[in-house]
Design an enzyme around this catalytic site. Sequence first.
Site, mmCIF file in Angstrom:
data_model
loop_
_atom_site.group_PDB
_atom_site.id
_atom_site.type_symbol
_atom_site.label_atom_id
_atom_site.label_comp_id
_atom_site.label_asym_id
_atom_site.label_seq_id
_atom_site.Cartn_x
_atom_site.Cartn_y
_atom_site.Cartn_z
ATOM 1 N N SER A 188 1.492 12.141 8.050
ATOM 2 C CA SER A 188 0.166 12.297 8.663
ATOM 3 C C SER A 188 -0.765 13.064 7.734
ATOM 4 O O SER A 188 -1.966 12.780 7.666
ATOM 5 C CB SER A 188 0.294 13.044 10.000
ATOM 6 N N GLU B 203 -0.109 3.316 10.144
ATOM 7 C CA GLU B 203 -1.571 3.344 9.899
ATOM 8 C C GLU B 203 -2.224 4.475 10.698
ATOM 9 O O GLU B 203 -3.371 4.369 11.142
ATOM 10 C CB GLU B 203 -2.202 1.973 10.144
ATOM 11 N N PHE C 30 0.867 -1.190 0.000
ATOM 12 C CA PHE C 30 0.000 0.000 0.000
ATOM 13 C C PHE C 30 0.898 1.233 0.000
ATOM 14 O O PHE C 30 1.641 1.457 0.967
ATOM 15 C CB PHE C 30 -0.856 -0.047 1.264
ATOM 16 N N GLY D 272 16.355 -6.764 35.194
ATOM 17 C CA GLY D 272 17.555 -6.859 34.349
ATOM 18 C C GLY D 272 17.373 -7.883 33.240
ATOM 19 O O GLY D 272 17.849 -7.696 32.113
ATOM 20 N N ARG E 263 10.571 -16.538 39.404
ATOM 21 C CA ARG E 263 11.669 -15.692 39.895
ATOM 22 C C ARG E 263 11.498 -15.443 41.401
ATOM 23 O O ARG E 263 10.448 -14.960 41.835
ATOM 24 C CB ARG E 263 11.640 -14.369 39.126
ATOM 25 N N ILE F 236 8.887 -5.892 35.165
ATOM 26 C CA ILE F 236 8.684 -7.135 35.930
ATOM 27 C C ILE F 236 9.877 -8.073 35.745
ATOM 28 O O ILE F 236 10.349 -8.689 36.691
ATOM 29 C CB ILE F 236 7.349 -7.814 35.507
HETATM 30 N N1 COS Z 1 -13.880 7.196 5.093
HETATM 31 C C1 COS Z 1 -14.405 7.782 3.995
HETATM 32 N N2 COS Z 1 -14.121 9.052 3.621
HETATM 33 C C2 COS Z 1 -13.267 9.754 4.398
HETATM 34 C C3 COS Z 1 -12.679 9.196 5.553
HETATM 35 C C4 COS Z 1 -13.014 7.878 5.892
HETATM 36 N N3 COS Z 1 -12.495 7.291 6.979
HETATM 37 N N4 COS Z 1 -11.873 10.122 6.109
HETATM 38 C C5 COS Z 1 -11.949 11.217 5.336
HETATM 39 N N5 COS Z 1 -12.790 10.991 4.302
HETATM 40 C C6 COS Z 1 -13.187 11.925 3.261
HETATM 41 C C7 COS Z 1 -13.875 13.122 3.899
HETATM 42 O O1 COS Z 1 -15.265 12.882 4.055
HETATM 43 C C8 COS Z 1 -13.618 14.222 2.898
HETATM 44 O O2 COS Z 1 -14.546 14.097 1.826
HETATM 45 P P1 COS Z 1 -15.221 15.411 1.148
HETATM 46 O O3 COS Z 1 -14.063 16.178 0.601
HETATM 47 O O4 COS Z 1 -16.122 14.825 0.115
HETATM 48 O O5 COS Z 1 -15.919 16.104 2.268
HETATM 49 C C9 COS Z 1 -12.245 13.872 2.357
HETATM 50 O O6 COS Z 1 -12.048 12.466 2.606
HETATM 51 C C10 COS Z 1 -11.142 14.669 3.028
HETATM 52 O O7 COS Z 1 -11.188 14.373 4.413
HETATM 53 P P2 COS Z 1 -10.640 15.351 5.510
HETATM 54 O O8 COS Z 1 -11.098 16.747 5.249
HETATM 55 O O9 COS Z 1 -10.948 14.767 6.837
HETATM 56 O O10 COS Z 1 -9.075 15.279 5.215
HETATM 57 P P3 COS Z 1 -7.902 15.900 6.057
HETATM 58 O O11 COS Z 1 -6.782 16.054 5.102
HETATM 59 O O12 COS Z 1 -8.324 17.078 6.864
HETATM 60 O O13 COS Z 1 -7.562 14.791 7.175
HETATM 61 C C11 COS Z 1 -6.674 12.727 7.990
HETATM 62 C C12 COS Z 1 -7.420 13.480 6.912
HETATM 63 C C13 COS Z 1 -5.733 13.549 8.830
HETATM 64 C C14 COS Z 1 -7.671 12.050 8.905
HETATM 65 C C15 COS Z 1 -5.929 11.700 7.133
HETATM 66 O O14 COS Z 1 -4.981 12.377 6.334
HETATM 67 C C16 COS Z 1 -5.232 10.599 7.878
HETATM 68 O O15 COS Z 1 -5.866 9.628 8.306
HETATM 69 N N6 COS Z 1 -3.905 10.707 8.004
HETATM 70 C C17 COS Z 1 -3.100 9.653 8.518
HETATM 71 C C18 COS Z 1 -2.710 8.786 7.355
HETATM 72 C C19 COS Z 1 -2.191 7.495 7.798
HETATM 73 O O16 COS Z 1 -2.826 6.757 8.519
HETATM 74 N N7 COS Z 1 -1.019 7.201 7.303
HETATM 75 C C20 COS Z 1 -0.397 5.971 7.560
HETATM 76 C C21 COS Z 1 0.152 5.514 6.266
HETATM 77 S S1 COS Z 1 -0.416 4.029 5.744
HETATM 78 S S2 COS Z 1 0.623 2.734 6.799
#
Ligand code: COS
Length: 382
Positions: free
Chosen positions: A131, A363, A122, A340, A268, A337
């Site tokens: 983030s 995630e 992914f 060492g 222990r 717990i």
């Molecule tokens: N399911 C469906 N749609 C979603 C959703 C979800 N869980 N979360 C957000 N959306 C949609 C929103 O509804 C919005 O749609 P509209 O534009 O139609 O209103 C759109 O996506 C944008 O969402 P939002 O405004 O919440 O986006 P932001 O950029 O403000 O924030 C966060 C998004 C911070 C929550 C997101 O970027 C996030 O989860 N970041 C962490 C990423 C992550 O987990 N990374 C790990 C890498 S993978 S190992």
Amino acid sequence: MALDLETREQLIDTVRRFVTERLRPLEAKVSEDDAIPAEVIEEMKALGLFGLSIPEEYGGLDLSMEDECLVGVELGRTSPAFRSAFGTNVGIGSQGLVMFGTDAQKAKYLPGVASGEIITSFALTEPEAGSDSAAVQTSAVRDGDFYVLNGTKRFITNANKADLFTVMARSDASKPGGGGVSAFLVERNLPGLSVGKPEKKMGQQGAHICDVIFDNVRVPVENRLGNEGEGFKVAMQVLDRGRLHISAICIGVAERLLADCVAYASERKQFGQAISNFQLIQGMIADSKTEALVAKAMTMESARKRDAGHSVTLEAAASKYFASEMVGRVADRAVQIFGGAGYVADHGIERFYRDVRIFRIYEGTSQIQQVVIARETMKRGG
Ligand code: COS
């Protein structure tokens, strides 16, 4: 599909035995070698672990979220690196395809994903989009029947083994946020796609993360996942599900560490008796057990809610937030717990202490889960 109780018990029993008899004895070796033996991967394939979540018609076990979480708890009772080998196929690497793929895309890839012949990965995170995942800069420019991808993805789990990537890339440069992002199924062997060296990490040796570089990679239009501009939502829905899976693994690790702590504390001796007799030790065991039970209750409840067809954006974030922080505290108490003996490598406790640290980061960091929980709570009015 929810399993009947007998089949569920059989599956859990099989996984538990595989973990206990086959994987646990290899923990130190896998950590030292930074690799899982090829024959173990083959056994995982034979057990169906790569296809836990893939629909039956494509050769998977088609587990419900609840059943997947129950299996996840069992898998958590050993080094998390083992789970990582098939974790992307079960979760973030396959679920975009399962939820949003066309019949033709599913028929082409899912049988191989379920059997483990195709390893998936992914690719969302980038150097400047961690983030803030809506800020992806990797571009996907339409050129006839292709999209041309350019950019770099970072910290991509299983990238070095992957045959198929789910890639989020910006297909509309005029839209800066999530709305300009599309998702693509990208085959590893396409010209211009290269994978960097595995990063040296704090823990989970045997699991690998690498950069993935796209240099004019031509992806056929038929490999777009969902509509143009839907890629961010695909990613978010994949993560909602993935966060429940990770919660289950955290719970399994906590249960494993609790069992190790109880065994060690009973054996222990200090001050002429087993340290398990001391209430300050018992207090740590009680706190860890209580928190593990809370995490399990909320994760399973959230999984059942998802199985019933409800959105679990809030519940998955809350489960992952609590479970990943919880296992950090449990691992810390385990070191305490063991004393060492917990700090030196022999008992593997310090290895788990390092292994669990990433659960609070990948995630979605704990802070991102807090953002999601707060937003959803306010949306729901409480
Ligand atoms: N399911 C469906 N749609 C979603 C959703 C979800 N869980 N979360 C957000 N959306 C949609 C929103 O509804 C919005 O749609 P509209 O534009 O139609 O209103 C759109 O996506 C944008 O969402 P939002 O405004 O919440 O986006 P932001 O950029 O403000 O924030 C966060 C998004 C911070 C929550 C997101 O970027 C996030 O989860 N970041 C962490 C990423 C992550 O987990 N990374 C790990 C890498 S993978 S190992």
